[in-house]
Design a protein around this motif. Structure first.
Motif, PDB file in Angstrom:
ATOM      1  N   SER A 131      32.571  78.773  74.014  1.00 40.15           N
ATOM      2  CA  SER A 131      32.641  79.553  75.247  1.00 40.15           C
ATOM      3  C   SER A 131      33.883  80.437  75.265  1.00 40.15           C
ATOM      4  CB  SER A 131      32.633  78.636  76.469  1.00 40.15           C
ATOM      5  OG  SER A 131      31.431  77.909  76.546  1.00 40.15           O
ATOM      6  N   LEU A 132      35.012  79.921  74.812  1.00 43.15           N
ATOM      7  CA  LEU A 132      36.229  80.726  74.781  1.00 43.15           C
ATOM      8  C   LEU A 132      36.077  81.896  73.811  1.00 43.15           C
ATOM      9  CD1 LEU A 132      38.952  77.915  74.866  1.00 43.15           C
ATOM     10  CD2 LEU A 132      38.201  79.372  76.756  1.00 43.15           C
ATOM     11  N   PHE A 133      35.395  81.669  72.701  1.00 42.61           N
ATOM     12  CA  PHE A 133      35.121  82.763  71.757  1.00 42.61           C
ATOM     13  C   PHE A 133      34.204  83.800  72.396  1.00 42.61           C
ATOM     14  CE2 PHE A 133      37.262  80.477  68.584  1.00 42.61           C
ATOM     15  CZ  PHE A 133      37.279  81.193  67.393  1.00 42.61           C
ATOM     16  N   ALA A 134      33.144  83.336  73.055  1.00 42.73           N
ATOM     17  CA  ALA A 134      32.165  84.259  73.634  1.00 42.73           C
ATOM     18  C   ALA A 134      32.760  85.100  74.753  1.00 42.73           C
ATOM     19  CB  ALA A 134      30.950  83.486  74.135  1.00 42.73           C
ATOM     20  N   PHE A 135      33.760  84.568  75.450  1.00 43.11           N
ATOM     21  CA  PHE A 135      34.391  85.307  76.544  1.00 43.11           C
ATOM     22  C   PHE A 135      35.710  85.958  76.124  1.00 43.11           C
ATOM     23  CE2 PHE A 135      31.428  82.693  78.963  1.00 43.11           C
ATOM     24  CZ  PHE A 135      30.961  83.606  79.898  1.00 43.11           C
ATOM     25  N   ASN A 136      35.931  86.070  74.807  1.00 44.24           N
ATOM     26  CA  ASN A 136      37.099  86.785  74.264  1.00 44.24           C
ATOM     27  C   ASN A 136      38.415  86.286  74.851  1.00 44.24           C
ATOM     28  OD1 ASN A 136      35.489  88.605  72.657  1.00 44.24           O
ATOM     29  ND2 ASN A 136      34.967  89.677  74.553  1.00 44.24           N
ATOM     30  N   ALA A 137      38.565  84.986  74.936  1.00 41.60           N
ATOM     31  CA  ALA A 137      39.772  84.398  75.521  1.00 41.60           C
ATOM     32  C   ALA A 137      41.021  84.764  74.724  1.00 41.60           C
ATOM     33  CB  ALA A 137      39.628  82.881  75.593  1.00 41.60           C
ATOM     34  N   LYS A 138      42.142  84.804  75.432  1.00 41.61           N
ATOM     35  CA  LYS A 138      43.436  85.028  74.807  1.00 41.61           C
ATOM     36  C   LYS A 138      44.357  83.867  75.170  1.00 41.61           C
ATOM     37  CE  LYS A 138      43.175  90.105  74.840  1.00 41.61           C
ATOM     38  NZ  LYS A 138      41.770  90.175  75.315  1.00 41.61           N
ATOM     39  N   LEU A 139      45.233  83.509  74.250  1.00 39.49           N
ATOM     40  CA  LEU A 139      46.106  82.355  74.420  1.00 39.49           C
ATOM     41  C   LEU A 139      47.552  82.812  74.582  1.00 39.49           C
ATOM     42  CD1 LEU A 139      44.644  80.072  71.600  1.00 39.49           C
ATOM     43  CD2 LEU A 139      43.809  80.414  73.927  1.00 39.49           C
ATOM     44  N   ARG A 140      48.224  82.245  75.574  1.00 41.97           N
ATOM     45  CA  ARG A 140      49.641  82.551  75.808  1.00 41.97           C
ATOM     46  C   ARG A 140      50.487  81.422  75.246  1.00 41.97           C
ATOM     47  NH1 ARG A 140      53.258  82.491  80.765  1.00 41.97           N
ATOM     48  NH2 ARG A 140      51.531  81.547  81.895  1.00 41.97           N
ATOM     49  N   LEU A 141      51.284  81.736  74.238  1.00 42.95           N
ATOM     50  CA  LEU A 141      52.126  80.758  73.564  1.00 42.95           C
ATOM     51  C   LEU A 141      53.586  81.045  73.878  1.00 42.95           C
ATOM     52  CD1 LEU A 141      50.328  81.010  70.106  1.00 42.95           C
ATOM     53  CD2 LEU A 141      49.979  79.228  71.817  1.00 42.95           C
ATOM     54  N   ARG A 142      54.345  79.974  74.107  1.00 41.07           N
ATOM     55  CA  ARG A 142      55.771  80.160  74.439  1.00 41.07           C
ATOM     56  C   ARG A 142      56.650  79.301  73.546  1.00 41.07           C
ATOM     57  NH1 ARG A 142      57.832  79.262  80.514  1.00 41.07           N
ATOM     58  NH2 ARG A 142      56.284  80.917  80.828  1.00 41.07           N
ATOM     59  N   SER A 143      57.733  79.902  73.124  1.00 40.08           N
ATOM     60  CA  SER A 143      58.784  79.180  72.413  1.00 40.08           C
ATOM     61  C   SER A 143      60.105  79.422  73.142  1.00 40.08           C
ATOM     62  CB  SER A 143      58.891  79.674  70.964  1.00 40.08           C
ATOM     63  OG  SER A 143      59.420  80.995  70.937  1.00 40.08           O
ATOM     64  N   PHE A 144      61.167  78.863  72.624  1.00 39.53           N
ATOM     65  CA  PHE A 144      62.494  79.048  73.210  1.00 39.53           C
ATOM     66  C   PHE A 144      62.910  80.522  73.163  1.00 39.53           C
ATOM     67  CE2 PHE A 144      67.213  78.765  73.000  1.00 39.53           C
ATOM     68  CZ  PHE A 144      67.426  78.094  74.195  1.00 39.53           C
ATOM     69  N   LYS A 145      62.353  81.275  72.201  1.00 41.84           N
ATOM     70  CA  LYS A 145      62.736  82.678  72.002  1.00 41.84           C
ATOM     71  C   LYS A 145      61.887  83.648  72.813  1.00 41.84           C
ATOM     72  CE  LYS A 145      64.276  81.697  67.272  1.00 41.84           C
ATOM     73  NZ  LYS A 145      64.048  82.002  65.834  1.00 41.84           N
ATOM     74  N   ASP A 165      57.540  75.588  66.883  1.00 45.66           N
ATOM     75  CA  ASP A 165      58.399  75.605  68.068  1.00 45.66           C
ATOM     76  C   ASP A 165      57.678  76.165  69.294  1.00 45.66           C
ATOM     77  OD1 ASP A 165      58.222  78.225  67.234  1.00 45.66           O
ATOM     78  OD2 ASP A 165      60.338  78.692  67.553  1.00 45.66           O
ATOM     79  N   GLU A 166      56.336  76.260  69.247  1.00 47.68           N
ATOM     80  CA  GLU A 166      55.578  76.863  70.336  1.00 47.68           C
ATOM     81  C   GLU A 166      54.742  75.842  71.100  1.00 47.68           C
ATOM     82  OE1 GLU A 166      54.639  81.479  69.153  1.00 47.68           O
ATOM     83  OE2 GLU A 166      53.390  79.932  68.233  1.00 47.68           O
ATOM     84  N   ILE A 167      54.512  76.160  72.359  1.00 47.87           N
ATOM     85  CA  ILE A 167      53.626  75.392  73.224  1.00 47.87           C
ATOM     86  C   ILE A 167      52.575  76.348  73.784  1.00 47.87           C
ATOM     87  CG2 ILE A 167      53.460  74.149  75.439  1.00 47.87           C
ATOM     88  CD1 ILE A 167      56.270  73.085  74.916  1.00 47.87           C
ATOM     89  N   LEU A 168      51.336  75.909  73.813  1.00 52.59           N
ATOM     90  CA  LEU A 168      50.288  76.689  74.466  1.00 52.59           C
ATOM     91  C   LEU A 168      50.465  76.552  75.977  1.00 52.59           C
ATOM     92  CD1 LEU A 168      47.673  78.336  74.569  1.00 52.59           C
ATOM     93  CD2 LEU A 168      46.398  76.191  74.327  1.00 52.59           C
ATOM     94  N   ILE A 169      50.691  77.676  76.641  1.00 52.46           N
ATOM     95  CA  ILE A 169      50.946  77.674  78.078  1.00 52.46           C
ATOM     96  C   ILE A 169      49.649  77.807  78.872  1.00 52.46           C
ATOM     97  CG2 ILE A 169      52.105  78.857  79.979  1.00 52.46           C
ATOM     98  CD1 ILE A 169      53.979  77.361  78.098  1.00 52.46           C
ATOM     99  N   SER A 170      48.831  78.802  78.504  1.00 53.99           N
ATOM    100  CA  SER A 170      47.612  79.036  79.274  1.00 53.99           C
ATOM    101  C   SER A 170      46.615  79.846  78.468  1.00 53.99           C
ATOM    102  CB  SER A 170      47.928  79.746  80.596  1.00 53.99           C
ATOM    103  OG  SER A 170      48.492  81.025  80.353  1.00 53.99           O
ATOM    104  N   ILE A 171      45.417  79.960  79.027  1.00 56.63           N
ATOM    105  CA  ILE A 171      44.316  80.697  78.422  1.00 56.63           C
ATOM    106  C   ILE A 171      43.850  81.751  79.418  1.00 56.63           C
ATOM    107  CG2 ILE A 171      41.943  80.504  77.545  1.00 56.63           C
ATOM    108  CD1 ILE A 171      42.687  77.543  76.846  1.00 56.63           C
ATOM    109  N   PHE A 172      43.686  82.984  78.940  1.00 57.94           N
ATOM    110  CA  PHE A 172      43.255  84.097  79.782  1.00 57.94           C
ATOM    111  C   PHE A 172      41.828  84.526  79.439  1.00 57.94           C
ATOM    112  CE2 PHE A 172      47.901  84.798  79.563  1.00 57.94           C
ATOM    113  CZ  PHE A 172      48.199  84.908  80.915  1.00 57.94           C
ATOM    114  N   ILE A 173      41.039  84.827  80.449  1.00 52.84           N
ATOM    115  CA  ILE A 173      39.755  85.498  80.261  1.00 52.84           C
ATOM    116  C   ILE A 173      39.732  86.681  81.221  1.00 52.84           C
ATOM    117  CG2 ILE A 173      37.237  85.319  80.444  1.00 52.84           C
ATOM    118  CD1 ILE A 173      37.510  82.370  79.735  1.00 52.84           C
TER     119      ILE A 173
END
Length: 285
Positions: A127-141, A163-171
């Motif tokens: 479903s995330l692929f079909a809706f062209n989802a984008k992932l927001r990744l955050r590191s200390f930098k 050093d990254e954490i997945l913060i959220s997913i956007f559609i």
């Protein structure tokens, strides 16, 4: 007894990325449904964990000012399935959420963990692929945005730095507005089983022709995939049984089905064709 050397439980994202910056050998855990199984089987020794369970700021589903839907990475599958925003705009993601495991697992497992685990059988992935989802990744930098199709790099391998954490997913609105979608899972048992094949179909019609068609598959290749040749073939094509069968055959060609202990290559290709046809009918009827 789990072989856990140390566990850290930050209270904010800022604290989490700082800890990870100082020690990027930490294994990130959220709901823990995958990591705890590996620990139980002895696949991880003297592991150091960074738990995100206290990061309530990442447990949300909301619509932004530009109508983009944002899903926090620690949102559990039960909440995804029950959420009104999901039901109203991207119900296919809710169908994937409710198909995963039993109630206890869905109460614990998070969408971020499901994605970052990199499993080709992840029920959220098609479903995330079909809706062209984008992932927001955050590191200390800082932060970066990664399209979901660029995130999966191979079986169990994803494009996230140590050093990254997945913060959220956007559609984005343009990817969910004016379309209908459905997710169909096929497994050996009807409940609490890993997907043998997952298919998400998203479509819109105009004057009895395909205006937009997206087909995403899980467990059909080393990573979840979009069937781009099938999608391209379908554009402007008249709605008919013959054309739908041809579209499904293109979807089979897009896959890299293989023999495994759960199913033969031939059987998986049969499932791809049949479930794609079923999905198209469901979203266009």
């Amino acid at each position: 007894m789990f072989d856990i050397k140390n566990i850290q439980e930050p209270r904010s994202v800022e604290e989490a990325v700082k800890i990870l910056h100082e020690n990027n050998n930490l294994k990130i855990i959220s709901g823990g449904t995958d990591v705890l199984i590996k620990l139980h089987h002895g696949d991880m020794k003297e592991v150091e964990l960074l738990s995100l369970k206290n990061l309530k700021e990442l447990d949300f589903i909301k619509v932004l000012e530009n109508d983009t839907i944002e899903i926090g990475s620690t949102t559990c599958f039960t909440n995804i399935y029950r959420n009104k925003i999901i039901k109203d705009f991207i119900p296919a993601l809710g169908q994937g959420a409710v198909s995963m495991g039993g109630p206890q697992i869905r109460n614990m497992a998070t969408i971020g963990g499901n994605v970052c685990n990199g499993a080709v059988s992840a029920d959220s992935a098609p479903s995330l692929f079909a809706f062209n989802a984008k992932l927001r990744l955050r590191s200390f930098k800082g932060e970066r945005i990664v399209p979901i199709e660029e995130f999966y790099e191979g079986p169990g391998k994803v494009n996230i730095r140590k050093d990254e954490i997945l913060i959220s997913i956007f559609i984005e609105k343009k990817d969910y507005e004016g379309v209908r979608g459905t997710y169909i899972k096929y497994s050996n048992r009807k409940a609490m089983d890993i997907s043998m094949l997952g298919v998400c179909v998203v479509a819109s019609m105009k004057e009895n022709k395909f205006k937009d068609l997206r087909i995403a598959l899980g467990v059909a290749a080393p990573t979840p995939i979009r069937c781009k040749d099938a999608e391209k073939y379908a554009l402007g094509l008249e709605y008919s049984e013959e054309n739908i069968n041809n579209i499904a055959q293109y979807a089979v060609k897009s896959a890299s089905a293989r023999d495994s202990w759960r199913a033969s290559k031939a059987y998986r290709e049969h499932l791809i064709k049949e479930l794609t046809v079923r999905g198209i009918y469901e979203v266009t009827k």
